[in-house]
Design a protein around this motif. Structure first.
Motif, short mmCIF file in Angstrom:
data_model
loop_
_atom_site.label_atom_id
_atom_site.label_comp_id
_atom_site.label_asym_id
_atom_site.label_seq_id
_atom_site.Cartn_x
_atom_site.Cartn_y
_atom_site.Cartn_z
N HIS A 1 1.47 4.38 -2.93
CA HIS A 1 1.80 5.92 -2.83
C HIS A 1 2.93 6.39 -3.41
O HIS A 1 2.76 7.53 -4.13
N HIS B 1 -8.85 8.72 5.27
CA HIS B 1 -8.63 7.44 4.77
C HIS B 1 -10.14 7.04 4.69
O HIS B 1 -10.94 7.23 5.46
N GLU C 1 -5.75 7.11 -1.21
CA GLU C 1 -5.64 5.98 -0.38
C GLU C 1 -6.26 4.78 -1.39
O GLU C 1 -5.87 3.56 -1.15
N HIS D 1 1.00 -1.18 -0.07
CA HIS D 1 -0.09 -0.03 0.08
C HIS D 1 0.82 1.26 -0.06
O HIS D 1 0.66 2.20 -0.75
ZN LIG Z 1 -1.96 5.37 2.78
#
Ligand SMILES: [Zn+2]
Length: 386
Positions: free
Chosen positions: A245, A363, A318, A241
């Motif tokens: 980004h 988020h 996200e 994850h």
């Molecule tokens: Zn994140």
């Protein structure tokens, strides 16, 4: 396609989690209102002028020193007024068994935080009023450009200068995890400079991970509270994850978004300052730093207005990083179990109300992230079947 909202279970959160998050939100709102009231009070009563006069007198009419002293006094007043809320936040984390921070360490962190803020606010204010004095016509454009430079510099320095003031970091020593990250990076045709263990356990029982820095300071930080309690597969899902980004250049894009917002902010600040100066004759010159509360008021109101937009943008990023993770790992199962563990450990609300999520959350709700992972896996399965 089934919409994610339709499969989100509604009452998976304990009353405890709901209460904790509700109190935290109210603390944030109270802090915001306190700042607003302070600025309005300083302006309405004219105390801001009194503080400016004191600053001038104490520094023997030295402009730059007086600016600094004024900022310091403003910060001290704000800190003293907000101390009750700060202490309440500290107690709250303990009440919900989320903190490892002793009172003494908390006081030390508060002092450190104040000093760091003092340095940063001092630099920003000196720069701002210097530019106003030198270029009263185009100050807001020049200041905007200068702030942008400062943003980039701060983003770059934060992991090596700022964060270590509060936390200890050490390069990750887990060879298995490092090898997995290299593999993830190779598959993405990219490389993150480093992975660091973030000693969060000294202060908190919560777990976290992040991508920080710019250029040579770009790194993934993983809380030791995460490393200690999560399986290698789960940590890999979190790493994937964070790598998402990185691959999608989210830090760079966020700086661009900030640049747009601060541009509007400086334009609005210039307009408000001129209006109060030319029409209301409250301040005689732009560089009369007693107008700082007015500037802060503009900043505060504007940031309140753009908060839902910024949060929506963050949630979009996200989701993108999550999708990147789904593609990178063998199955989404460890992603889902990591999400559930994180929710549990951090006492997060898995399914906050839509309004709360829309306004406050950077988020997506964990229930939505889990649902997205499940939907993704299902889509993969049916794609493979056909
Ligand atoms: Zn994140």
């Amino acid at each position: 396609m089934v919409s994610a909202a339709a499969i989100v279970p509604t009452s998976v959160d304990s009353p405890e989690a709901r209460r904790y998050n509700r109190i935290r939100r109210w603390l944030g709102v109270a802090d915001f209102i306190l700042g607003l009231v302070l600025m309005v009070a300083l302006l309405a009563t004219g105390w801001t002028g009194t503080l400016r006069d004191i600053a001038y007198k104490a520094t023997f009419q030295h402009y730059s020193l007086a600016v600094f002293l004024y900022v310091l006094m403003l910060m001290l007043i704000g800190k003293i007024l907000g101390l009750g809320l700060d202490y309440y936040s500290f107690r709250l984390e303990h009440r919900y068994q989320l903190s490892n921070l002793r009172l003494r360490a908390w006081v030390r962190d508060e002092i450190k935080g104040f000093l760091v803020e003092m340095v940063l606010a001092g630099i920003v204010a000196e720069l701002l009023y210097f530019i106003m004095r030198q270029a009263p016509q185009h100050w807001w454009l020049i200041a905007w450009a200068a702030f942008l430079g400062l943003f980039v510099l701060l983003a770059q320095l934060a992991p090596v200068v700022l964060f270590p003031v509060f936390y200890k970091f050490a390069p990750l020593e887990n060879e298995e995890l490092k090898a997995r990250l290299v593999r993830l990076g190779e598959r993405a045709g990219t490389r993150v400079r480093g992975v660091y263990q973030w000693k969060l356990s000294e202060k908190s029982k919560k777990a976290n991970a992040a991508l920080t820095g710019l250029g040579s300071t770009r790194r993934i930080i993983l809380a030791d509270t995460l490393l200690a309690n999560y399986s290698t597969d789960e940590i890999e899902a979190v790493l994937a994850h964070e790598l998402g980004h990185h691959v999608h250049r989210h830090i760079f894009k966020s700086i661009l978004v900030q640049a747009g917002i601060t541009f509007v902010g400086f334009w609005a600040a210039n307009w408000v300052l001129h209006y109060t100066m030319d029409r209301l004759h409250v301040f005689e010159t732009l560089s009369d730093f007693a107008n700082l509360p007015l500037l802060l008021l503009v900043v505060t109101v504007l940031s309140f207005l753009v908060l839902p937009l910024l949060n929506a943008y963050s949630r979009y990023n996200e989701r993108q990083a999550d999708r990147y993770a789904f593609q990178s790992i063998a199955t989404v199962a460890p992603f889902i179990s990591a999400m559930n563990k994180l929710a549990e450990q951090n006492l997060a609300e898995r399914s906050p109300s839509q309004l709360v999520e829309w306004f406050f959350h950077s988020h997506p709700a964990i229930s939505r992230r889990v649902a997205a992972a499940e939907a993704w896996a299902k889509a993969q399965l049916s794609a493979r079947a056909t």
